[in-house]
Design a protein around this motif. Structure first.
Motif, PDB file in Angstrom:
ATOM      1  N   ALA A 161       0.832  -1.210   0.000  1.00 49.05           N
ATOM      2  CA  ALA A 161       0.000   0.000   0.000  1.00 49.05           C
ATOM      3  C   ALA A 161       0.863   1.254   0.000  1.00 49.05           C
ATOM      4  O   ALA A 161       0.562   2.229  -0.716  1.00 49.05           O
ATOM      5  N   LEU A 162       1.957   1.237   0.761  1.00 46.10           N
ATOM      6  CA  LEU A 162       2.852   2.393   0.783  1.00 46.10           C
ATOM      7  C   LEU A 162       3.519   2.598  -0.563  1.00 46.10           C
ATOM      8  O   LEU A 162       3.698   3.743  -1.020  1.00 46.10           O
ATOM      9  N   GLU A 163       3.885   1.505  -1.220  1.00 49.15           N
ATOM     10  CA  GLU A 163       4.498   1.617  -2.536  1.00 49.15           C
ATOM     11  C   GLU A 163       3.502   2.168  -3.548  1.00 49.15           C
ATOM     12  O   GLU A 163       3.840   3.024  -4.384  1.00 49.15           O
ATOM     13  N   GLU A 164       2.272   1.673  -3.466  1.00 51.75           N
ATOM     14  CA  GLU A 164       1.243   2.190  -4.367  1.00 51.75           C
ATOM     15  C   GLU A 164       0.977   3.670  -4.104  1.00 51.75           C
ATOM     16  O   GLU A 164       0.784   4.459  -5.038  1.00 51.75           O
ATOM     17  N   LEU A 165       0.985   4.040  -2.811  1.00 47.99           N
ATOM     18  CA  LEU A 165       0.781   5.448  -2.465  1.00 47.99           C
ATOM     19  C   LEU A 165       1.933   6.304  -2.975  1.00 47.99           C
ATOM     20  O   LEU A 165       1.713   7.407  -3.491  1.00 47.99           O
ATOM     21  N   ARG A 166       3.157   5.781  -2.843  1.00 53.07           N
ATOM     22  CA  ARG A 166       4.308   6.533  -3.348  1.00 53.07           C
ATOM     23  C   ARG A 166       4.206   6.734  -4.853  1.00 53.07           C
ATOM     24  O   ARG A 166       4.453   7.836  -5.373  1.00 53.07           O
ATOM     25  N   GLU A 167       3.837   5.668  -5.566  1.00 54.81           N
ATOM     26  CA  GLU A 167       3.701   5.782  -7.010  1.00 54.81           C
ATOM     27  C   GLU A 167       2.585   6.753  -7.381  1.00 54.81           C
ATOM     28  O   GLU A 167       2.722   7.543  -8.336  1.00 54.81           O
ATOM     29  N   ALA A 168       1.472   6.710  -6.616  1.00 54.31           N
ATOM     30  CA  ALA A 168       0.362   7.621  -6.892  1.00 54.31           C
ATOM     31  C   ALA A 168       0.782   9.069  -6.647  1.00 54.31           C
ATOM     32  O   ALA A 168       0.438   9.973  -7.420  1.00 54.31           O
TER      33      ALA A 168
END
Length: 508
Positions: free
Chosen positions: A275-282
């Motif tokens: 989730a943190l990686e997805e948030l970073r990418e977003a």
């Protein structure tokens, strides 16, 4: 028939034996219990000389509680009734010390008439202490055995932990209910087998189970988390602790192994990382969009502002149309300023070049030169107290942007009647704490946290409040270097914004 002379000789020899015996107190009492004779053993044991004790009552040797309850008289009465009395108990020496005595009292008769009592005592204090020590050790052993039984019962009944013993080579010696529940093997299926059967083929090939035992034997304990396998082939994420078990002489007897299933926690952690990686990418995608949108809008807005300026200055237009053109120019300039701030915010979240040592005082002077116009316009009195040795490890452009935002805010929000702004730096925990302070209206405590978020402002409808991106840009720049940013303020007492960035790369 024994001759009288022989009898007398025997009596003398017996008297000599009694008087010279030192391991036994042997003496005679009269019918009331008074001492009539006293041998060397009695003197050695009780501490009284013959002259001191003959004629005294034998209750002298008893403890006060025994005398109070009439125990000496009871002994003589029982000896008369039964022909002999024997017991063990505490007796008292002349010096007041106690000893554990074995006592035998026998009635003495002459032609059927009671003439006194014979009393033989032996000091058994050493044996008594040995028996007490033995009983104490027996009680301790019973306590330990009871604790061991409780421990075995506890271990065998625990279901959340696999707890079992290994021999020195890693073969399983015991198996609890938790191990059966966690790994799927019954005790009769697994005892005697090597514990490596719970590991993956890859772990066995690289000798990982043997390495665990080796480290545990060397260091006393080994702990890790990793994948393990059940009887049905399914895997689980295990927390494993292996403890070396040694005898009193230091010899390795085996190992205790405790395993807990942490699969649920592992899955939650992995989900959080994703989730943190997805948030970073977003966030990166949003920054790219903001940067592109701001860049693409800047050109058209600049054109609009240019034409609006021409129209506002044109002598051919009526005054009301010039006013409209002036409104268009003002709005376009505000939008351009907001887009430039948005571009700066997007760039603050991008990757940074290799940092370098930056002198804060040098950058502060450069920023003050850049802000000379606004400072003069507000009539601000700006003081700088930054030591030349104050440095931060960062990109100089980022430090410049940090100070420019903080100083421009301080100039903007200082008390307009007597605007005071100060810039200072102090050493703190191996780094420098850089602060910019104004004497303005201050910030309410409820607003102090949210002002660092994008588009949040504490100024309400104040035209000085800006677009709510300056402090958000500062927060991103400080976060980039693992630093800290904060504010100390109270309504009516001004504001002091500060940041810390390490002045050298971390070691180790």
């Amino acid at each position: 028939m024994v001759e009288p002379s022989d009898r007398a000789s025997g009596q003398r020899q017996l008297a000599l034996l009694v008087s010279s015996a030192v391991d036994y107190a042997i003496f005679i009492l009269d019918v009331d219990g008074h001492v009539l004779t006293w041998n060397a053993g009695a003197e050695r044991m009780q501490g009284y000389s013959r002259e001191e004790i003959v004629g005294c009552h034998f209750s002298t040797f008893y403890t006060e509680p025994d005398v109070a309850r009439g125990h000496p008289a009871d002994e003589l009465r029982l000896a008369l009734r039964d022909g002999r009395y024997e017991e063990e108990g505490w007796r008292v020496r002349k010096d007041g010390s106690r000893f554990w005595a074995n006592v035998v009292i026998t009635p003495l008769y002459d032609e059927g008439e009671l003439v006194g009592f014979g009393k033989v005592s032996r000091d058994l204090t050493g044996r008594r202490h040995a028996e007490e020590e033995l009983r104490a050790r027996a009680r301790e052993l019973e306590r330990v055995n009871a604790q061991l039984a409780e421990y075995r019962q506890l271990v065998s009944s625990v279901r959340d932990y696999a707890i079992f013993m290994l021999d020195v080579s890693g073969h399983i010696r015991s198996w609890n209910l938790g191990a059966e529940h966690l790994k799927g093997y019954r005790a009769d299926e697994v005892i005697g087998r090597h514990f490596s059967l719970f590991y993956s083929d890859a772990d066995r090939e690289r000798g990982h189970p043997a390495d665990e035992l080796r480290i545990a034997a060397q260091e006393g304990r080994y702990e890790e988390e990793g994948w393990r396998f059940r009887k049905d082939g399914s895997r689980f994420w295990a927390s494993v602790t292996i403890t070396a078990m040694r005898s009193e002489d230091g010899r390795l007897d085996g190992f205790a192994k405790v395993t807990r299933d942490l699969t649920a926690r592992k899955e939650a952690q992995d989900a959080l990382v994703r989730a943190l990686e997805e948030l970073r990418e977003a966030n990166e995608e949003l920054d790219r969009f903001a940067s592109v949108a701001a860049h693409d809008l800047t050109g058209p807005l600049s054109t609009i502002a240019g034409f609006a300026s021409l129209l506002a200055d044109s002598a051919a237009l009526p005054s009301n149309e010039k006013a409209y053109a002036g409104h268009i120019l003002t709005s376009a300039e505000r939008l351009l300023a907001m887009l430039h701030a948005l571009l700066a915010y997007a760039r603050a979240g991008a990757s940074t070049p290799a940092p370098e040592q930056v002198r804060v005082a040098t950058v502060a002077r450069e920023v003050l030169d850049d802000l000379a116009g606004p400072i003069a316009e507000h009539g601000s009195d700006v003081t700088v107290a930054v030591p030349d040795e104050a440095t931060v490890l960062a990109d100089p452009t980022d430090v410049r942007a940090l100070l420019q935002n903080l100083i421009s805010n301080a100039v903007k929000f200082a008390d307009p009647r007597d605007p005071q702004v100060s810039i200072a730096a102090e050493p703190e925990h191996g780094m420098w704490r850089v602060a910019v302070e104004d004497n303005g209206d201050g910030i309410a405590e409820a607003d102090q946290r949210r002002i660092f978020k994008p588009f949040d402002r504490a100024g309400g409808g104040d035209e000085r409040a800006g677009y709510g991106l300056g402090l958000a840009i500062c927060q991103r720049l400080v976060d980039r270097y693992g630093g800290a940013l904060g504010v100390e303020s109270a309504v009516g007492q001004g504001s002091r914004f500060w940041f810390t960035i390490a002045d050298r790369a971390p070691t180790g």
